[in-house]
Write a protein that holds these residues in place. Structure first.
Motif, PDB file in Angstrom:
ATOM      1  N   LYS A   1       0.831  -1.217   0.000  1.00 41.46           N
ATOM      2  CA  LYS A   1       0.000   0.000   0.000  1.00 41.46           C
ATOM      3  C   LYS A   1       0.864   1.266   0.000  1.00 41.46           C
ATOM      4  CE  LYS A   1      -1.542   2.133   3.561  1.00 41.46           C
ATOM      5  NZ  LYS A   1      -2.084   2.385   4.902  1.00 41.46           N
ATOM      6  N   ARG A   2       1.945   1.237   0.768  1.00 44.88           N
ATOM      7  CA  ARG A   2       2.772   2.443   0.884  1.00 44.88           C
ATOM      8  C   ARG A   2       3.522   2.769  -0.408  1.00 44.88           C
ATOM      9  NH1 ARG A   2       4.553   3.798   6.619  1.00 44.88           N
ATOM     10  NH2 ARG A   2       2.727   3.229   7.829  1.00 44.88           N
ATOM     11  N   PHE A   3       3.927   1.726  -1.136  1.00 40.20           N
ATOM     12  CA  PHE A   3       4.563   1.998  -2.435  1.00 40.20           C
ATOM     13  C   PHE A   3       3.522   2.485  -3.435  1.00 40.20           C
ATOM     14  CE2 PHE A   3       7.682  -1.045  -0.640  1.00 40.20           C
ATOM     15  CZ  PHE A   3       8.802  -0.233  -0.715  1.00 40.20           C
ATOM     16  N   GLU A   4       2.347   1.875  -3.407  1.00 37.41           N
ATOM     17  CA  GLU A   4       1.299   2.268  -4.363  1.00 37.41           C
ATOM     18  C   GLU A   4       0.809   3.684  -4.107  1.00 37.41           C
ATOM     19  OE1 GLU A   4      -0.564  -1.763  -6.160  1.00 37.41           O
ATOM     20  OE2 GLU A   4      -1.619  -0.942  -4.429  1.00 37.41           O
TER      21      GLU A   4
ATOM     22  N   GLY B   1       8.231   3.286 -11.500  1.00 37.49           N
ATOM     23  CA  GLY B   1       7.655   4.595 -11.193  1.00 37.49           C
ATOM     24  C   GLY B   1       8.656   5.707 -11.426  1.00 37.49           C
ATOM     25  N   GLU B   2       8.211   6.916 -11.209  1.00 39.46           N
ATOM     26  CA  GLU B   2       9.056   8.102 -11.355  1.00 39.46           C
ATOM     27  C   GLU B   2      10.205   8.028 -10.345  1.00 39.46           C
ATOM     28  OE1 GLU B   2       8.752  10.330 -13.665  1.00 39.46           O
ATOM     29  OE2 GLU B   2      10.284  11.711 -12.907  1.00 39.46           O
ATOM     30  N   GLU B   3      11.448   8.078 -10.842  1.00 41.78           N
ATOM     31  CA  GLU B   3      12.631   7.998  -9.976  1.00 41.78           C
ATOM     32  C   GLU B   3      12.424   6.916  -8.899  1.00 41.78           C
ATOM     33  OE1 GLU B   3      15.408   9.670 -10.573  1.00 41.78           O
ATOM     34  OE2 GLU B   3      14.583  10.947 -12.152  1.00 41.78           O
ATOM     35  N   ALA B   4      12.073   5.714  -9.370  1.00 42.30           N
ATOM     36  CA  ALA B   4      11.647   4.650  -8.454  1.00 42.30           C
ATOM     37  C   ALA B   4      12.737   4.265  -7.437  1.00 42.30           C
ATOM     38  CB  ALA B   4      11.221   3.419  -9.255  1.00 42.30           C
TER      39      ALA B   4
ATOM     40  N   ASN C   1      12.671   7.077  -4.817  1.00 44.82           N
ATOM     41  CA  ASN C   1      11.379   7.181  -4.127  1.00 44.82           C
ATOM     42  C   ASN C   1      11.070   5.951  -3.282  1.00 44.82           C
ATOM     43  OD1 ASN C   1      10.239   9.809  -4.579  1.00 44.82           O
ATOM     44  ND2 ASN C   1      10.286   9.294  -6.752  1.00 44.82           N
ATOM     45  N   CYS C   2      11.483   4.769  -3.742  1.00 40.14           N
ATOM     46  CA  CYS C   2      11.254   3.571  -2.923  1.00 40.14           C
ATOM     47  C   CYS C   2      12.127   3.594  -1.669  1.00 40.14           C
ATOM     48  CB  CYS C   2      11.485   2.302  -3.745  1.00 40.14           C
ATOM     49  SG  CYS C   2      10.174   2.027  -4.955  1.00 40.14           S
ATOM     50  N   ARG C   3      13.333   4.133  -1.780  1.00 40.51           N
ATOM     51  CA  ARG C   3      14.192   4.264  -0.594  1.00 40.51           C
ATOM     52  C   ARG C   3      13.567   5.210   0.429  1.00 40.51           C
ATOM     53  NH1 ARG C   3      18.597   0.882   0.337  1.00 40.51           N
ATOM     54  NH2 ARG C   3      19.805   2.591   1.233  1.00 40.51           N
ATOM     55  N   ILE C   4      12.932   6.272  -0.065  1.00 38.12           N
ATOM     56  CA  ILE C   4      12.260   7.209   0.843  1.00 38.12           C
ATOM     57  C   ILE C   4      11.107   6.508   1.563  1.00 38.12           C
ATOM     58  CG2 ILE C   4      10.808   9.287   0.915  1.00 38.12           C
ATOM     59  CD1 ILE C   4      12.603  10.425  -1.342  1.00 38.12           C
TER      60      ILE C   4
END
Ligand code: CMP
Length: 132
Positions: A24-27, A78-81, A84-87
């Protein structure tokens, strides 16, 4: 720029029934799940994934933990995945984690930290090629 990266829900995340919460948090960050599978990793696969940590004091512990139960392997786009996933995941070290990140909200531990995301574009390419 749209790119792909690798995310893994670790054994503690699976055992704690956090798969839905983590996805959910990645989506909600507008990352798209493009492939996903659950697997109990072999020692060889875990050692390949964490090859950059071979020889470090925590390597054995890390491999034993990573192979202690099934994990969820995810290809995400995704955009700069990578960034953004690290964040979304949060910091490696517990004292640096912010509330609102997955690790900040769900783990006080260094090793049992619910989720992994590739730390660079090069790592993302390499890690995706191991599992997809
Ligand atoms: P991860 O982001 O998956 O990448 C490497 C993992 O090693 C890290 O999360 C932690 O789970 C684990 N680890 C255990 N001890 C250490 C340490 N001292 N420094 C960095 N990572 C560690």
């Amino acid at each position: 720029m749209v790119e792909e990266t690798f995310v893994m829900i670790k054994p503690d995340g699976v055992k704690r029934r956090l798969i839905g919460e983590v996805i959910k948090r990645f989506e909600q960050k507008l990352m798209e799940i493009v492939d996903i599978k659950m697997k109990l990793l072999s020692r060889e696969e875990a050692e390949k994934l964490y090859a950059m940590h071979r020889g470090k004091s925590f390597f054995e512990h890390l491999i034993n933990y990573t192979t202690s139960g099934p994990v969820v392997l995810i290809k995400i786009r995704g955009e700069e995945a990578v960034m953004n996933c690290r964040i979304v995941v949060g910091e490696t070290y517990p004292e640096k984690r912010k509330a609102g990140s997955i690790r900040g909200d769900f783990s006080p531990f260094l090793t049992e930290n619910v989720v992994h995301a590739s730390s660079s574009k090069e790592d993302a390419k390499r890690e995706l090629s191991i599992f997809f």
